[in-house]
Motif scaffolding. Structure first.
Motif, PDB file in Angstrom:
ATOM      1  N   PHE A 355       1.077  -1.059  -0.149  1.00 48.87           N
ATOM      2  CA  PHE A 355       0.136   0.125  -0.446  1.00 48.87           C
ATOM      3  C   PHE A 355       1.184   1.435   0.025  1.00 48.87           C
ATOM      4  CE2 PHE A 355      -2.392   3.818   1.978  1.00 48.87           C
ATOM      5  CZ  PHE A 355      -3.998   3.100   0.714  1.00 48.87           C
ATOM      6  N   ALA A 356       2.455   1.628   0.864  1.00 48.89           N
ATOM      7  CA  ALA A 356       2.786   2.361   1.278  1.00 48.89           C
ATOM      8  C   ALA A 356       3.252   2.731  -0.253  1.00 48.89           C
ATOM      9  CB  ALA A 356       3.964   2.742   1.775  1.00 48.89           C
ATOM     10  N   ASN A 357       4.109   1.655  -1.188  1.00 45.51           N
ATOM     11  CA  ASN A 357       4.412   1.487  -2.352  1.00 45.51           C
ATOM     12  C   ASN A 357       3.638   2.048  -3.494  1.00 45.51           C
ATOM     13  OD1 ASN A 357       7.016   1.137  -4.312  1.00 45.51           O
ATOM     14  ND2 ASN A 357       6.085  -1.033  -4.423  1.00 45.51           N
ATOM     15  N   ALA A 358       2.410   1.807  -3.232  1.00 43.80           N
ATOM     16  CA  ALA A 358       1.149   1.837  -4.174  1.00 43.80           C
ATOM     17  C   ALA A 358       1.373   3.516  -4.003  1.00 43.80           C
ATOM     18  CB  ALA A 358       0.006   1.556  -3.699  1.00 43.80           C
ATOM     19  N   VAL A 359       1.002   3.722  -2.951  1.00 37.76           N
ATOM     20  CA  VAL A 359       1.118   5.650  -2.522  1.00 37.76           C
ATOM     21  C   VAL A 359       1.988   6.488  -2.946  1.00 37.76           C
ATOM     22  CG1 VAL A 359       0.415   7.281  -0.484  1.00 37.76           C
ATOM     23  CG2 VAL A 359      -0.505   4.879  -0.698  1.00 37.76           C
ATOM     24  N   ILE A 360       3.182   5.511  -3.165  1.00 38.46           N
ATOM     25  CA  ILE A 360       4.474   6.938  -3.574  1.00 38.46           C
ATOM     26  C   ILE A 360       4.203   6.953  -4.758  1.00 38.46           C
ATOM     27  CG2 ILE A 360       6.920   6.863  -4.018  1.00 38.46           C
ATOM     28  CD1 ILE A 360       7.225   5.140  -1.282  1.00 38.46           C
ATOM     29  N   HIS A 361       3.566   5.770  -5.907  1.00 36.74           N
ATOM     30  CA  HIS A 361       3.636   5.148  -7.330  1.00 36.74           C
ATOM     31  C   HIS A 361       2.341   6.459  -7.920  1.00 36.74           C
ATOM     32  CE1 HIS A 361       6.836   2.332  -6.885  1.00 36.74           C
ATOM     33  NE2 HIS A 361       6.661   2.053  -7.960  1.00 36.74           N
ATOM     34  N   GLU A 362       1.451   6.099  -6.770  1.00 33.94           N
ATOM     35  CA  GLU A 362       0.595   7.533  -7.802  1.00 33.94           C
ATOM     36  C   GLU A 362       0.261   8.725  -7.160  1.00 33.94           C
ATOM     37  OE1 GLU A 362      -3.605   8.210  -8.559  1.00 33.94           O
ATOM     38  OE2 GLU A 362      -2.123   6.785  -8.483  1.00 33.94           O
ATOM     39  N   VAL A 363       1.218   9.678  -6.065  1.00 37.16           N
ATOM     40  CA  VAL A 363       2.253   9.865  -6.115  1.00 37.16           C
ATOM     41  C   VAL A 363       2.728  11.144  -6.959  1.00 37.16           C
ATOM     42  CG1 VAL A 363       3.535  12.553  -4.994  1.00 37.16           C
ATOM     43  CG2 VAL A 363       2.129  10.697  -2.937  1.00 37.16           C
ATOM     44  N   GLN A 364       3.478  10.815  -7.372  1.00 38.49           N
ATOM     45  CA  GLN A 364       4.166   9.949  -8.865  1.00 38.49           C
ATOM     46  C   GLN A 364       3.271  10.595 -10.107  1.00 38.49           C
ATOM     47  OE1 GLN A 364       7.174   7.381  -7.776  1.00 38.49           O
ATOM     48  NE2 GLN A 364       8.746   8.415  -8.707  1.00 38.49           N
ATOM     49  N   ARG A 365       2.635   9.481 -10.364  1.00 42.51           N
ATOM     50  CA  ARG A 365       1.180   9.757 -11.772  1.00 42.51           C
ATOM     51  C   ARG A 365       0.477  10.964 -11.491  1.00 42.51           C
ATOM     52  NH1 ARG A 365      -3.542   8.938 -13.201  1.00 42.51           N
ATOM     53  NH2 ARG A 365      -4.370   9.718 -11.236  1.00 42.51           N
ATOM     54  N   PHE A 366       0.173  10.832  -9.881  1.00 40.60           N
ATOM     55  CA  PHE A 366      -1.216  12.573 -10.557  1.00 40.60           C
ATOM     56  C   PHE A 366      -0.609  13.612 -10.215  1.00 40.60           C
ATOM     57  CE2 PHE A 366      -3.715  15.305  -7.457  1.00 40.60           C
ATOM     58  CZ  PHE A 366      -5.111  15.159  -8.087  1.00 40.60           C
ATOM     59  N   VAL A 367       0.631  14.006 -10.058  1.00 35.14           N
ATOM     60  CA  VAL A 367       0.887  15.162  -9.483  1.00 35.14           C
ATOM     61  C   VAL A 367       2.417  15.486 -11.162  1.00 35.14           C
ATOM     62  CG1 VAL A 367       1.764  15.259  -6.905  1.00 35.14           C
ATOM     63  CG2 VAL A 367       3.505  15.015  -8.695  1.00 35.14           C
ATOM     64  N   ASN A 368       1.956  14.668 -11.672  1.00 33.06           N
ATOM     65  CA  ASN A 368       2.892  14.423 -13.021  1.00 33.06           C
ATOM     66  C   ASN A 368       3.900  15.582 -13.128  1.00 33.06           C
ATOM     67  OD1 ASN A 368       2.915  14.817 -16.225  1.00 33.06           O
ATOM     68  ND2 ASN A 368       1.763  16.587 -15.886  1.00 33.06           N
ATOM     69  N   SER A 400       0.300  13.173 -20.617  1.00 28.74           N
ATOM     70  CA  SER A 400      -1.359  12.649 -21.375  1.00 28.74           C
ATOM     71  C   SER A 400      -0.753  10.605 -21.445  1.00 28.74           C
ATOM     72  CB  SER A 400      -1.254  12.758 -23.091  1.00 28.74           C
ATOM     73  OG  SER A 400       0.503  12.385 -23.376  1.00 28.74           O
ATOM     74  N   VAL A 401       0.223  10.696 -21.066  1.00 30.99           N
ATOM     75  CA  VAL A 401       0.466   9.069 -20.597  1.00 30.99           C
ATOM     76  C   VAL A 401       0.162   8.993 -18.533  1.00 30.99           C
ATOM     77  CG1 VAL A 401       2.361   6.964 -20.464  1.00 30.99           C
ATOM     78  CG2 VAL A 401       2.269   8.690 -22.111  1.00 30.99           C
ATOM     79  N   LEU A 402       0.510   9.930 -18.336  1.00 30.09           N
ATOM     80  CA  LEU A 402       0.024   9.853 -16.557  1.00 30.09           C
ATOM     81  C   LEU A 402      -1.024   9.566 -16.599  1.00 30.09           C
ATOM     82  CD1 LEU A 402       3.036  10.893 -15.394  1.00 30.09           C
ATOM     83  CD2 LEU A 402       2.635   8.612 -15.229  1.00 30.09           C
ATOM     84  N   LEU A 403      -2.481  10.593 -17.692  1.00 33.94           N
ATOM     85  CA  LEU A 403      -3.425  10.126 -17.247  1.00 33.94           C
ATOM     86  C   LEU A 403      -4.417  10.462 -18.432  1.00 33.94           C
ATOM     87  CD1 LEU A 403      -3.575  14.529 -16.441  1.00 33.94           C
ATOM     88  CD2 LEU A 403      -3.526  12.329 -14.924  1.00 33.94           C
ATOM     89  N   ASP A 404      -3.205   9.300 -19.673  1.00 27.37           N
ATOM     90  CA  ASP A 404      -4.422   8.203 -19.968  1.00 27.37           C
ATOM     91  C   ASP A 404      -5.525   7.400 -19.786  1.00 27.37           C
ATOM     92  OD1 ASP A 404      -4.920   7.053 -22.662  1.00 27.37           O
ATOM     93  OD2 ASP A 404      -3.287   6.405 -23.334  1.00 27.37           O
ATOM     94  N   LYS A 405      -6.443   7.691 -20.502  1.00 31.26           N
ATOM     95  CA  LYS A 405      -8.038   7.255 -19.514  1.00 31.26           C
ATOM     96  C   LYS A 405      -7.775   6.048 -20.437  1.00 31.26           C
ATOM     97  CE  LYS A 405     -10.168  11.065 -20.157  1.00 31.26           C
ATOM     98  NZ  LYS A 405     -11.472  12.069 -20.932  1.00 31.26           N
TER      99      LYS A 405
END
Length: 499
Positions: A355-368, A400-405
């Motif tokens: 879960f912590a690993n997923a959060v760190i990855h999602e921070v990077q994806r989300f903040v772009n 566009s990659v990190l927000l690709d629908k």
């Protein structure tokens, strides 16, 4: 009205501006009558301005995504006089940077970075100079323990200093930028073999200068300078950047000179030592690639980019955990389960902390963090039925990659479940490309991943981060400020220590 405005400027300035306008018109007409190669389609350009009238200069990445809805994943825009091919979406970016990596390998001569580096360094060089410098840098980083236990020990030592600094605030508000200290020290220790004390005046100055330069790189007038460098005498931000970079270089030159005095070929303690030793080896060669200007440029690249990316991501991580306290609580529960004895984390612990690993990855994806870093074609290139001449600027849009629908269930939401399966196990995603991909991906990727995990887990193991008194999670500003990276607005946090 325009005539009266010109009159106020005085006859000499008016003549200069009129001459520039004529020159710009001639340049445009010259380019417009050339036979147009089979470039991808795109919006029709205006004289002089190209497509700047339909592009948000501060958030070009968002404008590109909007244009891709009409023109497809590969299209052409005109930024002033310059024709630029834009790639959007995971499939197009992956195809270009992985399947056609040699064709999209070079960097274009972006005016501000060319004025700073003159084509030297690690990030903005091209051709054989870039290949030689990247090979050397990757090899040197491995020798210095990057990605291994040696650098992990340094990061944990720095984590201890960061924890003590945060404790000193005794639960009172402090700026998010405080988190810049630790990643900057890791970079400096790799570059020169030693860390700074956080109160060292040189270190404080260095942090301030890096912050100011990175902020100025997002100025609309800086973009204007990059589009129309011949108008530089009318603009200010690039001049301020050059002055501040020179101040950073004064500090770096002192440390490089100190390394020259103490270098030991049998014990190369730092990246700078390795650079200088390589310089000595090439001293008698007809062509010395690692000359003084190139050495300084390579060190400057790692100081600026190496500190900004990780430290800014860490700021976002703390801000997002304040914004979503339930996620912060779940992270802390997992940390406590794995590190129940209170021991410091190791990089191996990420396997037990999905879960912590997923959060760190999602921070990077989300903040772009880095919406795009321009490339240019190294050779005449055929791509998806189009012809892109050698030297054409190409923008692979990481936004566009990190927000690709097609790749993410809820691309516009902060959602750690993007990296978890139904059983809560961590899942790698091919479209997770915050470090770019291919031969020109971020060379500090392995170091950044280790730093982010160890700092994130170590901090949330010992503190709960909350908004300052008088504000709530709802009040936190999540709108990014464009600089060299997408930065959070200046805000504060309170760190409540765990018993």
């Amino acid at each position: 009205m325009a005539a009266s405005a010109l009159a106020l400027l005085g006859p000499s300035v008016t003549l200069v501006l009129l001459a520039l306008l004529v020159l710009a018109t001639l340049l445009y007409l010259r380019n417009s009558v050339r036979p147009s190669p089979n470039l991808p389609p795109g919006p029709p350009p205006l004289p002089l301005f190209g497509n700047l009238h339909i592009i948000n200069i501060k958030r070009q990445d968002k404008s590109f995504m909007k244009l891709s809805e009409k023109y497809g994943p590969v299209f052409t825009v005109h930024l002033g006089f310059q024709k630029v091919v834009v790639l959007t979406g995971y499939e197009a970016v992956k195809e270009a940077l992985l399947s056609n990596t040699d064709e999209f390998l070079d960097r274009p001569p972006i005016p501000i970075f060319y004025r700073i580096q003159h084509g030297n360094g690690v990030f903005f060089s091209s051709g054989e100079l870039w290949k030689a410098t990247r090979r050397f840098t990757m090899s040197s980083m491995r020798d210095l323990g990057v990605g291994k236990k040696l650098i992990e020990g340094r990061i944990l030592e720095e984590l201890h200093h960061l924890i003590e600094l945060i404790k000193s605030f005794k639960g009172e508000p402090f700026k998010l930028r405080t988190f810049n200290t630790a990643p900057t020290n890791i970079t400096f220790a790799i570059l020169f073999g030693d860390r700074f004390d956080y109160a060292d005046p040189t270190f404080v100055t260095l942090l301030r200068l890096i912050d100011e330069v990175m902020s100025l790189l997002g100025s609309p007038f800086l973009h204007l300078f990059n589009f129309y460098p011949f108008l530089g005498f009318l603009l200010k931000p690039h001049k301020m950047i050059l002055r501040k970079v020179e101040e950073v270089c004064v500090i770096l030159k002192k440390h490089i000179q100190a390394s020259k005095q103490t270098i030991n070929a049998n014990n190369l303690r730092s990246y700078t030592d390795a650079l200088l030793f390589r310089q000595q080896e090439e001293m008698n060669k007809a062509k010395n690639t690692f000359h003084d200007e190139h050495v300084l440029a390579a060190v400057l690249d790692l100081v600026m980019a190496g500190t900004e990316t990780t430290s800014t991501t860490l700021q976002w991580a703390v801000l997002l955990m304040m914004k979503y306290p339930k996620i912060q609580c779940k992270v802390q529960e997992e940390i406590k389960t794995v590190l129940e004895s209170g021991r410091l984390p190791t990089f191996e612990d990420r396997k037990c902390m999905p879960f912590a690993n997923a959060v760190i990855h999602e921070v990077q994806r989300f903040v772009n963090l880095l919406p795009h870093v321009p490339r240019c074609t190294a050779v005449d290139t055929h791509f998806r039925g189009y012809f892109i001449p050698k030297g054409t600027m190409v923008i692979p849009s990481l936004t566009s990659v990190l927000l690709d629908k097609t790749q993410w269930e809820t691309p516009d939401q902060f959602n750690p479940n993007h990296f978890l399966d139904a059983d809560g196990n961590f899942v790698k995603k091919e479209a997770f490309l915050p470090f770019s991909t291919g031969r020109r991906n971020c060379l500090g990727e392995s170091l950044a991943k280790m730093e982010l995990f160890l700092f994130f887990v170590g901090l949330f193991q010992r503190f709960t981060f909350r908004p300052p008194p008088g504000s709530t999670a709802f009040d936190l500003d999540m709108v990014a400020v464009p600089g060299f990276t997408m930065r959070p607005r200046p805000q504060s946090t309170c760190a409540v220590p765990h018993e």
